[in-house]
Design an enzyme around this catalytic site. Structure first.
Site, short mmCIF file in Angstrom:
data_model
loop_
_atom_site.label_atom_id
_atom_site.label_comp_id
_atom_site.label_asym_id
_atom_site.label_seq_id
_atom_site.Cartn_x
_atom_site.Cartn_y
_atom_site.Cartn_z
N GLY A 1 20.03 -8.84 -113.00
CA GLY A 1 20.15 -10.07 -112.68
C GLY A 1 20.01 -10.61 -111.30
N CYS B 1 36.77 -28.84 -96.40
CA CYS B 1 38.19 -28.75 -95.79
C CYS B 1 38.95 -27.65 -96.21
CB CYS B 1 39.02 -30.03 -96.19
SG CYS B 1 40.43 -30.23 -95.19
#
Length: 424
Positions: free
Chosen positions: A281, A349
């Site tokens: 992969g 955040c």
């Protein structure tokens, strides 16, 4: 190797300037190189073809979880690549991209009955069974469909390896596969069922493995088990070797080559007369992609620390927060001047929205374009809309042409996926 080079001082993807792509599609955005995908697959295919007697008619099956974009899969499909899948959705993606069912392997530790039924109906090459209870469920599903799918038993050889504890899959405490001392009995039990046909063994011990020794240990365990099963009168015709070979995120030059990796596998399997399967992969996709981002601002504190605030966040590139992963960051058009230390951060955040600390870079200013290198694997597939940020678009480049192969959704398109309850 990759095809992201500087022309007239600015970084390009093959024949397309990244500055032009940023202007056209905005940032952040993933950019993939067709030439790199083609080159990496070709190197692996050539190495495998050099060992026909040991590896048989070997299958190269791209691990779809690394990069499931349909155009990336279609690029590999046209080269003859198969697919290693771990969900019904990934099987459907592989089929949609043009990969034949008989070149699709279905793995995964938690396949549902519905997914097993779909895999059988689709006619995938083999289903890799990862536990005794899964075998029982598969037999029941196959019986209900009057089918007899070919299966491999995924062995956990107690050889764990990988670039981080969270990407190690072959250790004794990992959830994947059947312990080696139980696999023989499970294979024998499967051979007695009229509803499954055991054809081989499989293993995958981890990802970003940077030495051949653990891989060779796992492959030798499969060889020993193959001989033991055959001695008991059972047929073993395939060995699925998984993937996991590392790539040079840090620019290392001492990693095992593709040729050395395949030659080692051929040496271990020599004389068994089996068909091997390789399931890369990261090896094919990592260096085929970059994440293009723009500097929002530079925050300088009185203590001298500089935060390079980018418009890409951990929701766009999760690997550093998830695995402490390293990605080289390069300015698309570097400025002249003395290099400085920066903390690379995003706008999310969260305190974990940090890509790197104390990274030495040329002088940076608001508006500068940068590229995270080696972002073609486990980048876009792990992205989310956390903080209600639209998913990152993906662009595929082929020479001097390019196409948006996944668009950035508008806010209205995001809202349309969330119908409001009728009492609100």
């Amino acid at each position: 190797m990759h095809h992201f080079d500087r022309i007239d001082g600015a970084l390009q993807a093959e024949g397309v300037p990244l500055e032009a792509l940023a202007d056209a599609v905005g940032t952040p955005a993933y950019v993939y190189s067709s030439a790199t995908l083609t080159r990496h697959y070709g190197l692996l295919a050539e190495a495998v073809a050099a060992h026909p007697s040991a590896l048989g008619e070997a299958l190269i099956a791209f691990a779809v979880k690394a990069n499931s974009n349909l155009s990336v899969l279609a690029t590999l499909a046209r080269l003859g690549c198969g697919a290693d899948t771990v969900s019904e959705g990934e099987i459907r993606r592989a089929l949609k991209a043009g990969i034949p069912a008989n070149r699709i392997v279905f793995s995964g530790v938690g396949k549902s009955d519905a997914e097993l039924a779909f895999a059988i109906e689709a006619g995938v090459r083999q289903i890799n069974v990862e536990s005794a209870v899964e075998l029982d469920r598969l037999i029941a599903v196959a019986s209900s469909k009057d089918a007899r799918p070919e299966i491999a038993i995924r062995v956990n050889p107690a050889v764990g390896a990988g670039g981080h504890a969270r990407i190690t899959t072959g250790g004794a405490t990992d959830k994947f596969g059947v312990p080696a001392d139980e696999a023989h009995a499970l294979y024998a039990r499967a051979s007695l069922s009229p509803h499954v046909t055991p054809v081989g063994l499989a293993c995958h011990i981890g990802s970003q493995i940077t030495t051949l020794e653990p891989l060779e240990s796992a492959f030798r365990a499969l060889r020993t088990m193959t001989l033991e099963l055959r001695a008991a009168g059972l047929s073993v015709t395939r060995l699925d070797l998984g993937g996991g070979l590392g790539v040079p995120y840090h620019g290392q030059s001492d990693l095992p080559s593709i040729e050395a990796y395949v030659a080692m596998a051929a040496r271990v399997l020599d004389g068994l007369e089996v068909e091997a399967a390789f399931e890369p992969g990261r090896l094919l996709a990592a260096n085929a992609g970059v994440l293009l981002s723009r500097v929002i601002q530079v925050n300088e504190r009185g203590d001298g620390r500089r935060f390079l605030v980018l418009d890409a966040g951990m929701n766009d590139l999760m690997r550093p927060a998830l695995y402490d992963a390293f990605h080289d960051l390069v300015p698309v058009r570097p400025r002249q001047g003395e290099a400085r230390l920066y903390d690379l951060v995003g706008p999310i955040c969260e305190s974990t929205d940090v890509f790197a600390r104390d990274r030495r870079l040329p002088p940076m200013q608001a508006g500068d374009l940068v590229a995270f290198m080696g972002a073609g694997a486990y980048g876009a597939v792990l992205a989310s809309e956390y903080n209600s940020r639209p998913l990152v678009p993906e662009v595929l480049v082929d020479g001097e042409r390019w196409a948006v192969v996944r668009k950035r959704p508008s806010y209205d398109e995001m809202w349309e996926r969330e119908p409001r309850a009728d009492w609100l």
